[in-house]
Each structure stands twice: as C-alpha cells, then as structure tokens.
Design a protein around this motif. Structure first.
Motif, PDB file in Angstrom:
ATOM      1  N   ALA A 176       0.837  -1.207   0.000  1.00  0.00           N
ATOM      2  CA  ALA A 176       0.000   0.000   0.000  1.00  0.00           C
ATOM      3  C   ALA A 176       0.868   1.251   0.000  1.00  0.00           C
ATOM      4  CB  ALA A 176      -0.937   0.006   1.207  1.00  0.00           C
ATOM      5  N   ASN A 177       1.927   1.242   0.793  1.00  0.00           N
ATOM      6  CA  ASN A 177       2.835   2.392   0.835  1.00  0.00           C
ATOM      7  C   ASN A 177       3.488   2.633  -0.522  1.00  0.00           C
ATOM      8  OD1 ASN A 177       2.251   2.745   3.546  1.00  0.00           O
ATOM      9  ND2 ASN A 177       4.051   1.615   4.245  1.00  0.00           N
ATOM     10  N   ALA A 178       3.867   1.551  -1.201  1.00  0.00           N
ATOM     11  CA  ALA A 178       4.481   1.688  -2.529  1.00  0.00           C
ATOM     12  C   ALA A 178       3.495   2.311  -3.518  1.00  0.00           C
ATOM     13  CB  ALA A 178       4.966   0.334  -3.031  1.00  0.00           C
ATOM     14  N   ILE A 179       2.248   1.864  -3.470  1.00  0.00           N
ATOM     15  CA  ILE A 179       1.227   2.439  -4.353  1.00  0.00           C
ATOM     16  C   ILE A 179       1.017   3.910  -4.005  1.00  0.00           C
ATOM     17  CG2 ILE A 179      -1.189   2.351  -5.072  1.00  0.00           C
ATOM     18  CD1 ILE A 179      -1.113  -0.676  -4.375  1.00  0.00           C
ATOM     19  N   TRP A 180       0.930   4.219  -2.713  1.00  0.00           N
ATOM     20  CA  TRP A 180       0.683   5.581  -2.281  1.00  0.00           C
ATOM     21  C   TRP A 180       1.801   6.526  -2.712  1.00  0.00           C
ATOM     22  CZ3 TRP A 180      -3.314   8.202  -1.620  1.00  0.00           C
ATOM     23  CH2 TRP A 180      -3.294   9.433  -0.974  1.00  0.00           C
ATOM     24  N   GLU A 181       3.043   6.050  -2.620  1.00  0.00           N
ATOM     25  CA  GLU A 181       4.175   6.868  -3.080  1.00  0.00           C
ATOM     26  C   GLU A 181       4.042   7.158  -4.575  1.00  0.00           C
ATOM     27  OE1 GLU A 181       6.525   8.474  -1.307  1.00  0.00           O
ATOM     28  OE2 GLU A 181       5.348   7.750   0.399  1.00  0.00           O
ATOM     29  N   THR A 182       3.554   6.187  -5.329  1.00  0.00           N
ATOM     30  CA  THR A 182       3.355   6.380  -6.765  1.00  0.00           C
ATOM     31  C   THR A 182       2.210   7.358  -7.020  1.00  0.00           C
ATOM     32  OG1 THR A 182       4.128   4.109  -7.109  1.00  0.00           O
ATOM     33  CG2 THR A 182       3.035   5.156  -8.953  1.00  0.00           C
ATOM     34  N   VAL A 183       1.157   7.274  -6.224  1.00  0.00           N
ATOM     35  CA  VAL A 183       0.025   8.204  -6.360  1.00  0.00           C
ATOM     36  C   VAL A 183       0.482   9.638  -6.106  1.00  0.00           C
ATOM     37  CG1 VAL A 183      -2.134   8.943  -5.239  1.00  0.00           C
ATOM     38  CG2 VAL A 183      -1.795   6.539  -5.819  1.00  0.00           C
ATOM     39  N   LYS A 184       1.352   9.830  -5.139  1.00  0.00           N
ATOM     40  CA  LYS A 184       1.796  11.178  -4.755  1.00  0.00           C
ATOM     41  C   LYS A 184       2.771  11.803  -5.756  1.00  0.00           C
ATOM     42  CE  LYS A 184       3.414  10.515  -0.666  1.00  0.00           C
ATOM     43  NZ  LYS A 184       3.874  10.577   0.719  1.00  0.00           N
ATOM     44  N   ARG A 185       3.304  11.004  -6.670  1.00  0.00           N
ATOM     45  CA  ARG A 185       4.251  11.560  -7.633  1.00  0.00           C
ATOM     46  C   ARG A 185       3.555  12.600  -8.513  1.00  0.00           C
ATOM     47  NH1 ARG A 185       6.947   6.291 -10.142  1.00  0.00           N
ATOM     48  NH2 ARG A 185       6.801   7.606 -11.976  1.00  0.00           N
ATOM     49  N   PRO A 186       4.217  13.712  -8.787  1.00  0.00           N
ATOM     50  CA  PRO A 186       3.582  14.775  -9.576  1.00  0.00           C
ATOM     51  C   PRO A 186       3.233  14.353 -11.004  1.00  0.00           C
ATOM     52  CG  PRO A 186       5.812  15.426  -8.882  1.00  0.00           C
ATOM     53  CD  PRO A 186       5.546  14.080  -8.319  1.00  0.00           C
ATOM     54  N   ASP A 187       3.929  13.356 -11.541  1.00  0.00           N
ATOM     55  CA  ASP A 187       3.652  12.918 -12.909  1.00  0.00           C
ATOM     56  C   ASP A 187       2.598  11.813 -12.987  1.00  0.00           C
ATOM     57  OD1 ASP A 187       5.376  11.051 -11.715  1.00  0.00           O
ATOM     58  OD2 ASP A 187       6.283  10.492 -13.635  1.00  0.00           O
ATOM     59  N   ALA A 188       1.993  11.458 -11.848  1.00  0.00           N
ATOM     60  CA  ALA A 188       0.967  10.409 -11.846  1.00  0.00           C
ATOM     61  C   ALA A 188      -0.284  10.919 -12.563  1.00  0.00           C
ATOM     62  CB  ALA A 188       0.626   9.990 -10.426  1.00  0.00           C
TER      63      ALA A 188
END
Length: 176
Positions: free
Chosen positions: A117-129
């Motif tokens: 979940a943390n890995a997904i969340w870090e990806t969600v927070k990326r500005p280029d997501a």
C-alpha cells in the motif's frame, strides 16, 4: 484468544510462498529487475521481494496488487477438486483435506501488505501520476489498509475460507 502472527504465518506458509512468487512474476512480466526474493521466513515480514524502483505507475500498481489476483485464483482452483468429495459426496480422502488446507492458506495471503500500500501511495503522490491512476489507485490503498486492520479480526482467514470453500460450494450448488 490471541494467537501469535508468526504461528499463523508458519501454519499457512504455502500462502506466503505463492504471495511472493506472485510479486516476482509481476516484476518479471513488467521487466522490473529483482535483486532478492525471500519466499518464506518465520519472522516479520514472512517474505519479501526486493526489486528495482518502478517508474511506470501502472506497473507499480500491478506488482503491488498481483498477489491478490494470483492467490485468490490459485486458492479457489486448488480447493475446487476437493469440494465435491468433502461437501457433496461424503467420500473425502486425506488428500482432499490437504487440498482444502492449501487453498485456504494460499487465499488467506491474497491481501497486499501495508508495504505494498505504501508503494502504491508513493506512486500516487508523484507529480507525474496521471489523474486516472490516482482515481483508481487511491481507493485500492484504502482497501489494503482496511484489510490489514481486518486481519486483526481474522478477515484474512474468512476470506481464505470464502474463496477455498464458499466459491466451490456455490459452484456445486449452481451446477447440481
């Protein structure tokens, strides 16, 4: 009654192994280099896959949630041949109960970890997501955390039993 998590993990080790295999398989499908895999250990975490940082948003989501799909399908498929002898015919042999155990233990470990979940969340927070990714991935993160909370109340066991016993029984009743 409180049962230590390590005891449950050791008892259901086939599910941990399949869970980590699913992560590794998803990495391979997405061409993400894997550095180390621990399929099972009697510790926390019970297993893990160390891989290169994933730059593709969708690949990150796939690698993190792949075990949910694979463990769920494998749990149901492995338990299905045991369902008729155990639940319908009453002529079950010892190996039918082994198949049910394997199905339940594999399905029990379908839920992604809070690390996933943390890995997904870090990806969600990326500005280029992309916004579509954020829209789909954010509730998945919430469900993973709810699943982790639910595991304190045996949600993973109930899920495993539902997949390995409930679904085959439902199929038998529909087809009979």
């Amino acid at each position: 009654m409180l049962i230590p998590g390590v005891f449950i993990t050791v008892l259901t080790f086939p599910g941990v192994i399949v869970h980590e295999l699913a992560h590794q398989l998803c990495c391979r499908i997405c061409k993400v280099p894997v550095f180390k895999v621990v399929y099972f250990q009697a510790a926390n975490p019970a297993g893990y896959v160390l891989h290169e940082k994933i730059n593709n948003h969708w690949h990150s989501l796939f690698v993190s949630t792949g075990p949910f799909l694979l463990n769920t399908i494998m749990g149901a498929v492995i338990a299905l041949p045991a369902s008729l002898p155990v639940f319908s015919f009453g002529n079950a042999m010892f190996y039918h109960y082994i198949l049910l155990y394997l199905g339940i233990s594999i399905a029990m470990h379908a839920f992604p970890s809070t690390g996933d979940a943390n890995a997904i969340w870090e990806t969600v927070k990326r500005p280029d997501a992309p916004w579509l990714f954020k829209l789909l991935a954010t509730p998945i993160v919430g469900f993973i955390y709810l699943g982790a909370l639910g595991s304190m109340f045996w949600l993973d066991l109930f899920y495993g039993m539902g997949i390995a016993i409930g679904i085959p029984k439902l199929l038998i009743s529909l087809l009979a």
